[in-house]
Design a protein around this motif. Structure first.
Motif, PDB file in Angstrom:
ATOM      1  N   LEU A 101      16.949  14.265 -13.154  1.00  0.00           N
ATOM      2  CA  LEU A 101      16.589  13.578 -14.393  1.00  0.00           C
ATOM      3  C   LEU A 101      16.634  12.077 -14.090  1.00  0.00           C
ATOM      4  CD1 LEU A 101      15.994  13.459 -17.438  1.00  0.00           C
ATOM      5  CD2 LEU A 101      18.460  13.600 -17.848  1.00  0.00           C
ATOM      6  N   VAL A 102      15.464  11.459 -13.978  1.00  0.00           N
ATOM      7  CA  VAL A 102      15.417  10.090 -13.454  1.00  0.00           C
ATOM      8  C   VAL A 102      15.657   9.023 -14.513  1.00  0.00           C
ATOM      9  CG1 VAL A 102      13.987  10.677 -11.472  1.00  0.00           C
ATOM     10  CG2 VAL A 102      12.885  10.028 -13.615  1.00  0.00           C
ATOM     11  N   GLU A 103      15.269   9.275 -15.764  1.00  0.00           N
ATOM     12  CA  GLU A 103      15.489   8.264 -16.798  1.00  0.00           C
ATOM     13  C   GLU A 103      15.310   8.876 -18.193  1.00  0.00           C
ATOM     14  OE1 GLU A 103      13.964   3.772 -18.121  1.00  0.00           O
ATOM     15  OE2 GLU A 103      13.360   4.605 -16.166  1.00  0.00           O
ATOM     16  N   THR A 104      16.039   8.323 -19.151  1.00  0.00           N
ATOM     17  CA  THR A 104      15.911   8.693 -20.562  1.00  0.00           C
ATOM     18  C   THR A 104      15.674   7.432 -21.383  1.00  0.00           C
ATOM     19  OG1 THR A 104      17.420  10.580 -20.328  1.00  0.00           O
ATOM     20  CG2 THR A 104      17.078   9.716 -22.553  1.00  0.00           C
ATOM     21  N   GLN A 105      14.686   7.500 -22.293  1.00  0.00           N
ATOM     22  CA  GLN A 105      14.432   6.409 -23.230  1.00  0.00           C
ATOM     23  C   GLN A 105      14.178   7.006 -24.617  1.00  0.00           C
ATOM     24  OE1 GLN A 105      14.620   3.140 -22.912  1.00  0.00           O
ATOM     25  NE2 GLN A 105      15.026   3.144 -20.697  1.00  0.00           N
ATOM     26  N   PRO A 106      14.583   6.305 -25.689  1.00  0.00           N
ATOM     27  CA  PRO A 106      14.349   6.836 -27.030  1.00  0.00           C
ATOM     28  C   PRO A 106      12.909   6.699 -27.483  1.00  0.00           C
ATOM     29  CG  PRO A 106      15.419   4.703 -27.175  1.00  0.00           C
ATOM     30  CD  PRO A 106      15.351   5.048 -25.714  1.00  0.00           C
ATOM     31  N   GLY A 107      12.434   7.719 -28.177  1.00  0.00           N
ATOM     32  CA  GLY A 107      11.115   7.662 -28.806  1.00  0.00           C
ATOM     33  C   GLY A 107      11.203   7.572 -30.318  1.00  0.00           C
ATOM     34  N   ASP A 108      12.426   7.621 -30.852  1.00  0.00           N
ATOM     35  CA  ASP A 108      12.688   7.409 -32.285  1.00  0.00           C
ATOM     36  C   ASP A 108      11.970   8.404 -33.192  1.00  0.00           C
ATOM     37  OD1 ASP A 108      14.205   5.296 -31.408  1.00  0.00           O
ATOM     38  OD2 ASP A 108      12.815   3.745 -32.081  1.00  0.00           O
ATOM     39  N   TRP A 109      11.679   9.612 -32.690  1.00  0.00           N
ATOM     40  CA  TRP A 109      10.966  10.661 -33.441  1.00  0.00           C
ATOM     41  C   TRP A 109       9.540  10.235 -33.775  1.00  0.00           C
ATOM     42  CZ3 TRP A 109      14.241  14.166 -32.360  1.00  0.00           C
ATOM     43  CH2 TRP A 109      15.606  14.061 -32.625  1.00  0.00           C
ATOM     44  N   ASN A 110       9.009   9.246 -33.096  1.00  0.00           N
ATOM     45  CA  ASN A 110       7.709   8.683 -33.434  1.00  0.00           C
ATOM     46  C   ASN A 110       6.710   8.926 -32.297  1.00  0.00           C
ATOM     47  OD1 ASN A 110       5.777   6.147 -33.271  1.00  0.00           O
ATOM     48  ND2 ASN A 110       6.385   6.346 -35.417  1.00  0.00           N
ATOM     49  N   ARG A 111       5.529   9.440 -32.628  1.00  0.00           N
ATOM     50  CA  ARG A 111       4.550   9.798 -31.598  1.00  0.00           C
ATOM     51  C   ARG A 111       4.014   8.576 -30.865  1.00  0.00           C
ATOM     52  NH1 ARG A 111      -0.362  13.421 -33.542  1.00  0.00           N
ATOM     53  NH2 ARG A 111       1.404  14.284 -34.699  1.00  0.00           N
ATOM     54  N   GLU A 112       3.703   7.523 -31.629  1.00  0.00           N
ATOM     55  CA  GLU A 112       3.140   6.317 -31.006  1.00  0.00           C
ATOM     56  C   GLU A 112       4.172   5.631 -30.110  1.00  0.00           C
ATOM     57  OE1 GLU A 112       2.817   7.115 -34.265  1.00  0.00           O
ATOM     58  OE2 GLU A 112       0.732   7.773 -34.048  1.00  0.00           O
ATOM     59  N   LYS A 113       5.406   5.543 -30.589  1.00  0.00           N
ATOM     60  CA  LYS A 113       6.475   4.938 -29.777  1.00  0.00           C
ATOM     61  C   LYS A 113       6.673   5.749 -28.493  1.00  0.00           C
ATOM     62  CE  LYS A 113      10.425   2.749 -28.697  1.00  0.00           C
ATOM     63  NZ  LYS A 113      11.648   2.911 -29.502  1.00  0.00           N
ATOM     64  N   SER A 114       6.649   7.060 -28.608  1.00  0.00           N
ATOM     65  CA  SER A 114       6.856   7.929 -27.447  1.00  0.00           C
ATOM     66  C   SER A 114       5.709   7.808 -26.459  1.00  0.00           C
ATOM     67  CB  SER A 114       7.021   9.381 -27.903  1.00  0.00           C
ATOM     68  OG  SER A 114       8.127   9.496 -28.776  1.00  0.00           O
ATOM     69  N   GLN A 115       4.503   7.614 -26.956  1.00  0.00           N
ATOM     70  CA  GLN A 115       3.363   7.400 -26.061  1.00  0.00           C
ATOM     71  C   GLN A 115       3.571   6.119 -25.249  1.00  0.00           C
ATOM     72  OE1 GLN A 115      -0.478   8.028 -27.795  1.00  0.00           O
ATOM     73  NE2 GLN A 115      -1.574   6.925 -26.198  1.00  0.00           N
ATOM     74  N   GLN A 116       4.094   5.087 -25.902  1.00  0.00           N
ATOM     75  CA  GLN A 116       4.359   3.826 -25.202  1.00  0.00           C
ATOM     76  C   GLN A 116       5.469   3.992 -24.164  1.00  0.00           C
ATOM     77  OE1 GLN A 116       5.250   1.185 -28.448  1.00  0.00           O
ATOM     78  NE2 GLN A 116       3.144   1.161 -29.204  1.00  0.00           N
ATOM     79  N   VAL A 117       6.495   4.762 -24.531  1.00  0.00           N
ATOM     80  CA  VAL A 117       7.590   5.029 -23.583  1.00  0.00           C
ATOM     81  C   VAL A 117       7.045   5.750 -22.356  1.00  0.00           C
ATOM     82  CG1 VAL A 117       9.702   6.369 -23.215  1.00  0.00           C
ATOM     83  CG2 VAL A 117       9.418   5.047 -25.309  1.00  0.00           C
ATOM     84  N   MET A 118       6.179   6.749 -22.576  1.00  0.00           N
ATOM     85  CA  MET A 118       5.622   7.513 -21.469  1.00  0.00           C
ATOM     86  C   MET A 118       4.691   6.648 -20.624  1.00  0.00           C
ATOM     87  SD  MET A 118       5.754  10.378 -19.934  1.00  0.00           S
ATOM     88  CE  MET A 118       4.822  11.309 -18.698  1.00  0.00           C
ATOM     89  N   GLU A 119       3.941   5.769 -21.261  1.00  0.00           N
ATOM     90  CA  GLU A 119       3.081   4.853 -20.507  1.00  0.00           C
ATOM     91  C   GLU A 119       3.907   4.025 -19.530  1.00  0.00           C
ATOM     92  OE1 GLU A 119       1.199   2.739 -23.661  1.00  0.00           O
ATOM     93  OE2 GLU A 119      -0.341   4.271 -24.006  1.00  0.00           O
ATOM     94  N   ALA A 120       5.066   3.574 -19.994  1.00  0.00           N
ATOM     95  CA  ALA A 120       5.955   2.793 -19.121  1.00  0.00           C
ATOM     96  C   ALA A 120       6.512   3.650 -17.989  1.00  0.00           C
ATOM     97  CB  ALA A 120       7.085   2.181 -19.944  1.00  0.00           C
ATOM     98  N   PHE A 121       6.871   4.882 -18.299  1.00  0.00           N
ATOM     99  CA  PHE A 121       7.358   5.805 -17.261  1.00  0.00           C
ATOM    100  C   PHE A 121       6.290   6.018 -16.184  1.00  0.00           C
ATOM    101  CE2 PHE A 121      10.495   8.261 -20.217  1.00  0.00           C
ATOM    102  CZ  PHE A 121      11.531   7.398 -19.879  1.00  0.00           C
ATOM    103  N   LEU A 122       5.051   6.183 -16.615  1.00  0.00           N
ATOM    104  CA  LEU A 122       3.966   6.469 -15.677  1.00  0.00           C
ATOM    105  C   LEU A 122       3.696   5.290 -14.745  1.00  0.00           C
ATOM    106  CD1 LEU A 122       1.591   8.308 -18.169  1.00  0.00           C
ATOM    107  CD2 LEU A 122       2.790   9.360 -16.246  1.00  0.00           C
ATOM    108  N   VAL A 123       3.897   4.091 -15.257  1.00  0.00           N
ATOM    109  CA  VAL A 123       3.759   2.904 -14.414  1.00  0.00           C
ATOM    110  C   VAL A 123       4.917   2.812 -13.426  1.00  0.00           C
ATOM    111  CG1 VAL A 123       3.774   0.378 -14.427  1.00  0.00           C
ATOM    112  CG2 VAL A 123       2.414   1.625 -16.122  1.00  0.00           C
ATOM    113  N   LYS A 124       6.103   3.149 -13.912  1.00  0.00           N
ATOM    114  CA  LYS A 124       7.325   2.982 -13.117  1.00  0.00           C
ATOM    115  C   LYS A 124       7.496   4.054 -12.054  1.00  0.00           C
ATOM    116  CE  LYS A 124      12.244   2.017 -13.955  1.00  0.00           C
ATOM    117  NZ  LYS A 124      13.280   1.879 -15.010  1.00  0.00           N
ATOM    118  N   TYR A 125       7.048   5.295 -12.346  1.00  0.00           N
ATOM    119  CA  TYR A 125       7.294   6.422 -11.437  1.00  0.00           C
ATOM    120  C   TYR A 125       5.980   7.081 -11.030  1.00  0.00           C
ATOM    121  CZ  TYR A 125      11.978   5.895 -13.439  1.00  0.00           C
ATOM    122  OH  TYR A 125      13.184   5.379 -13.860  1.00  0.00           O
ATOM    123  N   ASP A 126       5.751   7.136  -9.729  1.00  0.00           N
ATOM    124  CA  ASP A 126       4.558   7.808  -9.213  1.00  0.00           C
ATOM    125  C   ASP A 126       4.687   9.323  -9.277  1.00  0.00           C
ATOM    126  OD1 ASP A 126       3.301   5.416  -8.583  1.00  0.00           O
ATOM    127  OD2 ASP A 126       4.200   5.327  -6.582  1.00  0.00           O
TER     128      ASP A 126
END
Length: 321
Positions: free
Chosen positions: A196-221
């Motif tokens: 489990l490489v990292e955890t970030q909150p998405g606040d139960w929100n779809r748009e916020k979670s999409q942004q969190v995942m976008e950051a993950f995708l940039v950070k981790y190949d």
């Protein structure tokens, strides 16, 4: 007897006394107040409110005062104080924050108003002011999500090297804490070599979670799996992966929303935990009624939430939320 069991015994006895007093003094209409977390934040909470109101309207012995905190702790505390001033017979609270609401819950208990916590429990130090918790076992949900993900990794033969990111719910919110804990504790038990490489909150929100995942995708190949605290956030993460052209990621959530069910049917989203907001709402109301009728109610009054994946989803109806 552990701490939770001790509280359970104490609060069960208190609830019985409160119920006996109600049954002896009233014999008429039960006035039940509810303060909800944040009705507008997602379709689960909207459907819960509709189901709660419908169930109350079907019972001629029940009147309800239905309030919504809008995700605001201060507003929820004020609503609790208002319900105490109205001298309702029981209060149901869906906590905005599991610790911050404890003083208000204690004040209700001191006013001899039984408090039923619904959906997401308060912190353990508040248990002795609560008559019963009605809702899902969120730690078990997180554990089941870990099992779903691990089984899929094993099926694909990557359980020895898979890397996972987690998108959790609102910080400080008991459901978010418990689902994360269940997942984090269970995953190394069933798939010890998965990271489990990292955890970030998405606040139960779809748009916020999409942004969190976008950051993950940039950070981790290399991301093999995503665990989200509910399907609303999980589908947000899925949308980010699709937009980035990152295929082959296994998405697992909890609380199977209609969007999650549809994504599973499309083959994009692997699995989740099936939880009905209608069952949730009806169970909370019935718990309050049972307590006011002097019936014995478990302190932790869970309803079952089974695993759902692409393999068995035909056994479940599409969620209405």
């Amino acid at each position: 007897m552990n701490l939770r069991s001790t509280f359970a015994a104490t609060t069960a006895a208190t609830a019985m006394l409160a119920g006996a007093a109600f049954a002896g003094e009233h014999g008429g209409t039960m006035r039940i107040g509810i303060t909800q977390n944040n009705v507008g934040v997602d379709s689960y909470q909207t459907t819960y409110e509709q189901a709660f109101i419908a169930a109350a309207e079907e019972n001629e012995n029940v009147e309800t005062v239905v309030l919504d905190a809008g995700g605001d702790v201060a507003r929820q505390i004020a609503q609790m104080e208002d319900l105490i001033q109205q001298d309702v017979d029981a209060i149901i609270i869906w906590p905005t924050n599991g610790e911050a609401v404890i003083p208000a819950v204690r004040k209700a208990a001191q006013a001899d108003i039984p408090v039923i916590v619904t959906n997401s429990n308060i912190a353990e130090q508040g248990f002795d002011f609560v008559a019963s918790f009605s809702g899902p076992d969120n730690i078990t949900q997180g554990a089941r999500s870990a099992e779903i993900m691990c089984d899929k990794f094993k099926e694909e033969g990557i359980e020895g090297e898979a890397r996972v990111v987690q998108i959790s719910g609102q910080p400080g919110y008991t459901t978010a804490i418990e689902r994360a804990k269940g997942f984090e504790d269970r995953l190394p038990e069933v798939c010890p070599d998965v990271t489990l490489v990292e955890t970030q909150p998405g606040d139960w929100n779809r748009e916020k979670s999409q942004q969190v995942m976008e950051a993950f995708l940039v950070k981790y190949d290399d991301i093999d799996g995503v665990y989200a605290g509910d399907d609303n956030m999980g589908v947000g993460a899925l949308n980010a992966a699709k937009a980035a052209g990152r295929d082959g990621i296994i998405f697992v959530g909890a609380t199977n929303f209609a969007v999650g069910y549809e994504a599973m049917a499309a083959g994009d989203y692997w699995g989740s935990i099936y939880q009905s907001p209608v069952d949730d709402a009806e169970a909370a109301l019935q718990t309050a009624i049972d307590i006011l009728n002097g019936e014995e109610v478990p302190f932790l009054n869970y309803f079952d939430t089974p695993k759902i994946t692409q393999d068995n989803m035909d056994e479940f109806s599409k969620p209405v939320f």
